[in-house]
Design a protein around this motif. Sequence first.
Motif, PDB file in Angstrom:
ATOM      1  N   PRO A 269       0.801  -1.230   0.000  1.00  0.00           N
ATOM      2  CA  PRO A 269       0.000   0.000   0.000  1.00  0.00           C
ATOM      3  C   PRO A 269       0.829   1.272   0.000  1.00  0.00           C
ATOM      4  O   PRO A 269       0.371   2.308  -0.489  1.00  0.00           O
ATOM      5  CB  PRO A 269      -0.828  -0.125   1.287  1.00  0.00           C
ATOM      6  CG  PRO A 269      -0.871  -1.579   1.594  1.00  0.00           C
ATOM      7  CD  PRO A 269       0.433  -2.134   1.100  1.00  0.00           C
ATOM      8  N   MET A 270       2.047   1.203   0.555  1.00  0.00           N
ATOM      9  CA  MET A 270       2.895   2.391   0.573  1.00  0.00           C
ATOM     10  C   MET A 270       3.278   2.829  -0.835  1.00  0.00           C
ATOM     11  O   MET A 270       3.568   4.020  -1.059  1.00  0.00           O
ATOM     12  CB  MET A 270       4.149   2.122   1.405  1.00  0.00           C
ATOM     13  CG  MET A 270       3.887   1.917   2.882  1.00  0.00           C
ATOM     14  SD  MET A 270       5.395   1.515   3.799  1.00  0.00           S
ATOM     15  CE  MET A 270       6.326   3.030   3.597  1.00  0.00           C
ATOM     16  N   LEU A 271       3.282   1.890  -1.789  1.00  0.00           N
ATOM     17  CA  LEU A 271       3.528   2.233  -3.189  1.00  0.00           C
ATOM     18  C   LEU A 271       2.233   2.391  -3.965  1.00  0.00           C
ATOM     19  O   LEU A 271       2.096   3.302  -4.787  1.00  0.00           O
ATOM     20  CB  LEU A 271       4.394   1.156  -3.848  1.00  0.00           C
ATOM     21  CG  LEU A 271       5.908   1.338  -3.806  1.00  0.00           C
ATOM     22  CD1 LEU A 271       6.590   0.247  -4.605  1.00  0.00           C
ATOM     23  CD2 LEU A 271       6.302   2.706  -4.345  1.00  0.00           C
ATOM     24  N   ALA A 272       1.289   1.491  -3.716  1.00  0.00           N
ATOM     25  CA  ALA A 272       0.044   1.503  -4.482  1.00  0.00           C
ATOM     26  C   ALA A 272      -0.749   2.792  -4.282  1.00  0.00           C
ATOM     27  O   ALA A 272      -1.505   3.202  -5.161  1.00  0.00           O
ATOM     28  CB  ALA A 272      -0.813   0.296  -4.084  1.00  0.00           C
ATOM     29  N   ARG A 273      -0.546   3.452  -3.149  1.00  0.00           N
ATOM     30  CA  ARG A 273      -1.315   4.664  -2.853  1.00  0.00           C
ATOM     31  C   ARG A 273      -0.929   5.849  -3.737  1.00  0.00           C
ATOM     32  O   ARG A 273      -1.682   6.828  -3.836  1.00  0.00           O
ATOM     33  CB  ARG A 273      -1.115   5.052  -1.384  1.00  0.00           C
ATOM     34  CG  ARG A 273       0.247   5.679  -1.094  1.00  0.00           C
ATOM     35  CD  ARG A 273       0.503   5.871   0.382  1.00  0.00           C
ATOM     36  NE  ARG A 273      -0.547   6.582   1.048  1.00  0.00           N
ATOM     37  CZ  ARG A 273      -0.616   7.902   1.153  1.00  0.00           C
ATOM     38  NH1 ARG A 273       0.303   8.650   0.567  1.00  0.00           N
ATOM     39  NH2 ARG A 273      -1.588   8.478   1.805  1.00  0.00           N
ATOM     40  N   TRP A 274       0.247   5.786  -4.384  1.00  0.00           N
ATOM     41  CA  TRP A 274       0.725   6.974  -5.081  1.00  0.00           C
ATOM     42  C   TRP A 274      -0.090   7.324  -6.312  1.00  0.00           C
ATOM     43  O   TRP A 274      -0.157   8.498  -6.696  1.00  0.00           O
ATOM     44  CB  TRP A 274       2.206   6.822  -5.438  1.00  0.00           C
ATOM     45  CG  TRP A 274       3.060   7.008  -4.233  1.00  0.00           C
ATOM     46  CD1 TRP A 274       3.637   6.048  -3.464  1.00  0.00           C
ATOM     47  CD2 TRP A 274       3.386   8.261  -3.611  1.00  0.00           C
ATOM     48  NE1 TRP A 274       4.314   6.606  -2.412  1.00  0.00           N
ATOM     49  CE2 TRP A 274       4.181   7.967  -2.470  1.00  0.00           C
ATOM     50  CE3 TRP A 274       3.087   9.584  -3.899  1.00  0.00           C
ATOM     51  CZ2 TRP A 274       4.665   8.965  -1.636  1.00  0.00           C
ATOM     52  CZ3 TRP A 274       3.582  10.576  -3.065  1.00  0.00           C
ATOM     53  CH2 TRP A 274       4.355  10.262  -1.957  1.00  0.00           C
ATOM     54  N   ALA A 275      -0.747   6.360  -6.925  1.00  0.00           N
ATOM     55  CA  ALA A 275      -1.633   6.693  -8.052  1.00  0.00           C
ATOM     56  C   ALA A 275      -2.749   7.613  -7.571  1.00  0.00           C
ATOM     57  O   ALA A 275      -3.099   8.610  -8.231  1.00  0.00           O
ATOM     58  CB  ALA A 275      -2.207   5.416  -8.659  1.00  0.00           C
ATOM     59  N   THR A 276      -3.308   7.311  -6.402  1.00  0.00           N
ATOM     60  CA  THR A 276      -4.352   8.165  -5.821  1.00  0.00           C
ATOM     61  C   THR A 276      -3.764   9.498  -5.378  1.00  0.00           C
ATOM     62  O   THR A 276      -4.404  10.550  -5.515  1.00  0.00           O
ATOM     63  CB  THR A 276      -5.007   7.454  -4.622  1.00  0.00           C
ATOM     64  OG1 THR A 276      -5.520   6.184  -5.050  1.00  0.00           O
ATOM     65  CG2 THR A 276      -6.140   8.282  -4.056  1.00  0.00           C
ATOM     66  N   GLU A 277      -2.543   9.465  -4.849  1.00  0.00           N
ATOM     67  CA  GLU A 277      -1.892  10.700  -4.405  1.00  0.00           C
ATOM     68  C   GLU A 277      -1.704  11.664  -5.572  1.00  0.00           C
ATOM     69  O   GLU A 277      -1.997  12.870  -5.463  1.00  0.00           O
ATOM     70  CB  GLU A 277      -0.539  10.360  -3.788  1.00  0.00           C
ATOM     71  CG  GLU A 277       0.166  11.514  -3.127  1.00  0.00           C
ATOM     72  CD  GLU A 277      -0.356  11.836  -1.745  1.00  0.00           C
ATOM     73  OE1 GLU A 277      -0.756  13.008  -1.551  1.00  0.00           O
ATOM     74  OE2 GLU A 277      -0.371  10.956  -0.889  1.00  0.00           O
ATOM     75  N   PHE A 278      -1.257  11.148  -6.716  1.00  0.00           N
ATOM     76  CA  PHE A 278      -1.073  12.008  -7.887  1.00  0.00           C
ATOM     77  C   PHE A 278      -2.415  12.528  -8.394  1.00  0.00           C
ATOM     78  O   PHE A 278      -2.522  13.682  -8.842  1.00  0.00           O
ATOM     79  CB  PHE A 278      -0.348  11.242  -8.990  1.00  0.00           C
ATOM     80  CG  PHE A 278       1.069  10.887  -8.642  1.00  0.00           C
ATOM     81  CD1 PHE A 278       1.850  11.732  -7.869  1.00  0.00           C
ATOM     82  CD2 PHE A 278       1.635   9.703  -9.085  1.00  0.00           C
ATOM     83  CE1 PHE A 278       3.158  11.413  -7.540  1.00  0.00           C
ATOM     84  CE2 PHE A 278       2.938   9.369  -8.771  1.00  0.00           C
ATOM     85  CZ  PHE A 278       3.700  10.227  -7.992  1.00  0.00           C
ATOM     86  N   GLU A 279      -3.416  11.679  -8.363  1.00  0.00           N
ATOM     87  CA  GLU A 279      -4.749  12.102  -8.789  1.00  0.00           C
ATOM     88  C   GLU A 279      -5.258  13.235  -7.905  1.00  0.00           C
ATOM     89  O   GLU A 279      -5.862  14.202  -8.382  1.00  0.00           O
ATOM     90  CB  GLU A 279      -5.702  10.908  -8.735  1.00  0.00           C
ATOM     91  CG  GLU A 279      -7.009  11.116  -9.466  1.00  0.00           C
ATOM     92  CD  GLU A 279      -7.878   9.874  -9.484  1.00  0.00           C
ATOM     93  OE1 GLU A 279      -9.037   9.988  -9.913  1.00  0.00           O
ATOM     94  OE2 GLU A 279      -7.409   8.793  -9.074  1.00  0.00           O
ATOM     95  N   ALA A 280      -4.987  13.115  -6.592  1.00  0.00           N
ATOM     96  CA  ALA A 280      -5.402  14.170  -5.663  1.00  0.00           C
ATOM     97  C   ALA A 280      -4.628  15.458  -5.926  1.00  0.00           C
ATOM     98  O   ALA A 280      -5.195  16.558  -5.873  1.00  0.00           O
ATOM     99  CB  ALA A 280      -5.190  13.707  -4.226  1.00  0.00           C
ATOM    100  N   ASN A 281      -3.323  15.344  -6.216  1.00  0.00           N
ATOM    101  CA  ASN A 281      -2.533  16.535  -6.522  1.00  0.00           C
ATOM    102  C   ASN A 281      -3.045  17.247  -7.765  1.00  0.00           C
ATOM    103  O   ASN A 281      -3.128  18.491  -7.798  1.00  0.00           O
ATOM    104  CB  ASN A 281      -1.068  16.142  -6.737  1.00  0.00           C
ATOM    105  CG  ASN A 281      -0.387  15.654  -5.471  1.00  0.00           C
ATOM    106  OD1 ASN A 281       0.553  14.879  -5.522  1.00  0.00           O
ATOM    107  ND2 ASN A 281      -0.864  16.102  -4.315  1.00  0.00           N
ATOM    108  N   LYS A 282      -3.408  16.486  -8.789  1.00  0.00           N
ATOM    109  CA  LYS A 282      -3.935  17.095 -10.007  1.00  0.00           C
ATOM    110  C   LYS A 282      -5.279  17.762  -9.739  1.00  0.00           C
ATOM    111  O   LYS A 282      -5.571  18.843 -10.277  1.00  0.00           O
ATOM    112  CB  LYS A 282      -4.071  16.040 -11.101  1.00  0.00           C
ATOM    113  CG  LYS A 282      -2.724  15.524 -11.608  1.00  0.00           C
ATOM    114  CD  LYS A 282      -2.886  14.374 -12.592  1.00  0.00           C
ATOM    115  CE  LYS A 282      -1.535  13.830 -13.040  1.00  0.00           C
ATOM    116  NZ  LYS A 282      -1.668  12.661 -13.944  1.00  0.00           N
ATOM    117  N   ALA A 283      -6.098  17.130  -8.906  1.00  0.00           N
ATOM    118  CA  ALA A 283      -7.396  17.727  -8.560  1.00  0.00           C
ATOM    119  C   ALA A 283      -7.200  19.012  -7.764  1.00  0.00           C
ATOM    120  O   ALA A 283      -7.949  19.986  -7.946  1.00  0.00           O
ATOM    121  CB  ALA A 283      -8.226  16.724  -7.754  1.00  0.00           C
ATOM    122  N   GLU A 284      -6.187  19.035  -6.885  1.00  0.00           N
ATOM    123  CA  GLU A 284      -5.899  20.260  -6.125  1.00  0.00           C
ATOM    124  C   GLU A 284      -5.435  21.378  -7.060  1.00  0.00           C
ATOM    125  O   GLU A 284      -5.775  22.548  -6.858  1.00  0.00           O
ATOM    126  CB  GLU A 284      -4.827  19.961  -5.076  1.00  0.00           C
ATOM    127  CG  GLU A 284      -5.331  19.100  -3.916  1.00  0.00           C
ATOM    128  CD  GLU A 284      -4.212  18.612  -3.028  1.00  0.00           C
ATOM    129  OE1 GLU A 284      -3.018  18.797  -3.414  1.00  0.00           O
ATOM    130  OE2 GLU A 284      -4.494  18.036  -1.966  1.00  0.00           O
TER     131      GLU A 284
END
Length: 438
Positions: A269-284
């Motif tokens: 999960p520490m790696l798999a979460r980064w796709a969501t993290e990038f998606e959140a950054n783009k949304a921000e």
Amino acid sequence: MKYTLSLLLMGALIGCSPIVHKARKPASPPLLKEITEIETTDGQEARNPKGVLTLKEALALALVQNPGLKVFDLQIRIREAQTLQSGLFPNPEFGLETENIAGSGGFNGLDASETTVSIGQLIELAGKREKRARVAALQSDLAYWDYATARLNVFSDVMAAYAATLAAQQRVAIQKEFLNIAETFKEKIDRRVSAGRLSPAEAIRAEILVKNTRVRLAGLQKELNNRRYRLAATWNSSEPLFTEVEGTLEASPTLPDAAELRQKLNNNPMLARWATEFEANKAEKELAEAGAVPDPVVSGGFRYFNESGDNAFVAGVSIPIPLFNRNQGAIEEARVRLEQNRWKKKVVENDLRKRLNQLITSLNRLMAEKESLETGILPQSEEALRVISDGFEQGKFQFLDVMDAQRTLFEARERFLDVRLGVFNLVVEIESLIGQKL
């Protein structure tokens, strides 16, 4: 004017419905899918097992009752509440204004007053509300990823605590066996001393050996009790009620190719979460860009002229002029944060790969030592003790020789236990890193 006010009010009421984004719960790592969690409800008294404890039961209890997981679970609910709040429409503003009062001349008193009642509504443009709700929903997704990471950590903690308790049990059993041998041997020495065949000094040595063994056994029993408390703490119990743990420390993993193992790190999960993290950054970033678009306030109302008794509708609109603040700082912050997180992901990938390589090296070393102990040192130590013990009965060896052979054997058995525990823990840590069984 009547239609203008009516449309304004209708639009305000229709827009009051919140925008709802459902959080996406990530799939559980394969490593945890086989664990059947024990059903509990809020307020229900925590379970604390009695009797013989199994590994599956300990894992199931911890994944439900661990207080650390409860913190992450509540964090998810906080994020979901924030998502709901972020999708709500801004409240309309009610205004009441009275003009031309308490002045001079004809404006003295209230005779010439004009009273206006109005309702104003902020209209968010550029999809701000939708984008704000999406950012909040993605933060909820990240909270789920944090929860998934925490569950994997709890799994590792339980496995380590369970293995340590099991090893402590086995150390106590080994020491009890050593004590039994020492006591039996002391009885033989005492009989020989009484018969005048051995010096009384030999009896004193045997007595010292028995006492030292009893002291060590008492220390190991206290350590076992401490391990039991640590294990019980993983499911939020202040006192262990189980009597013993059941299981084995045997682990003979077949390691896949190193490249294949590194590929499986993507399950973590520490790696798999980064796709969501990038998606959140783009949304921000999209939300920050939308913040550059000014939002108008549309208002409409009713005005009463006290002097003439007439009335009229009023309507207006106000909009900020983006002359100085065009949200430049927030847009740049979002852009840099996205770039920063790309590098953070590389750091996490590098740390996980480095840790995996270290674990593989340590595992290979311990597996080699385990084989050496199992096929060479232990059988040879057992044979040496048998030969020396038989020779002692025939007068060929001294008591010190027997003591040394006993110590060598039991030290080898304890080392073999330590190695098996080390292999078990290394396998668990590797499986936690890759999120699945080897």
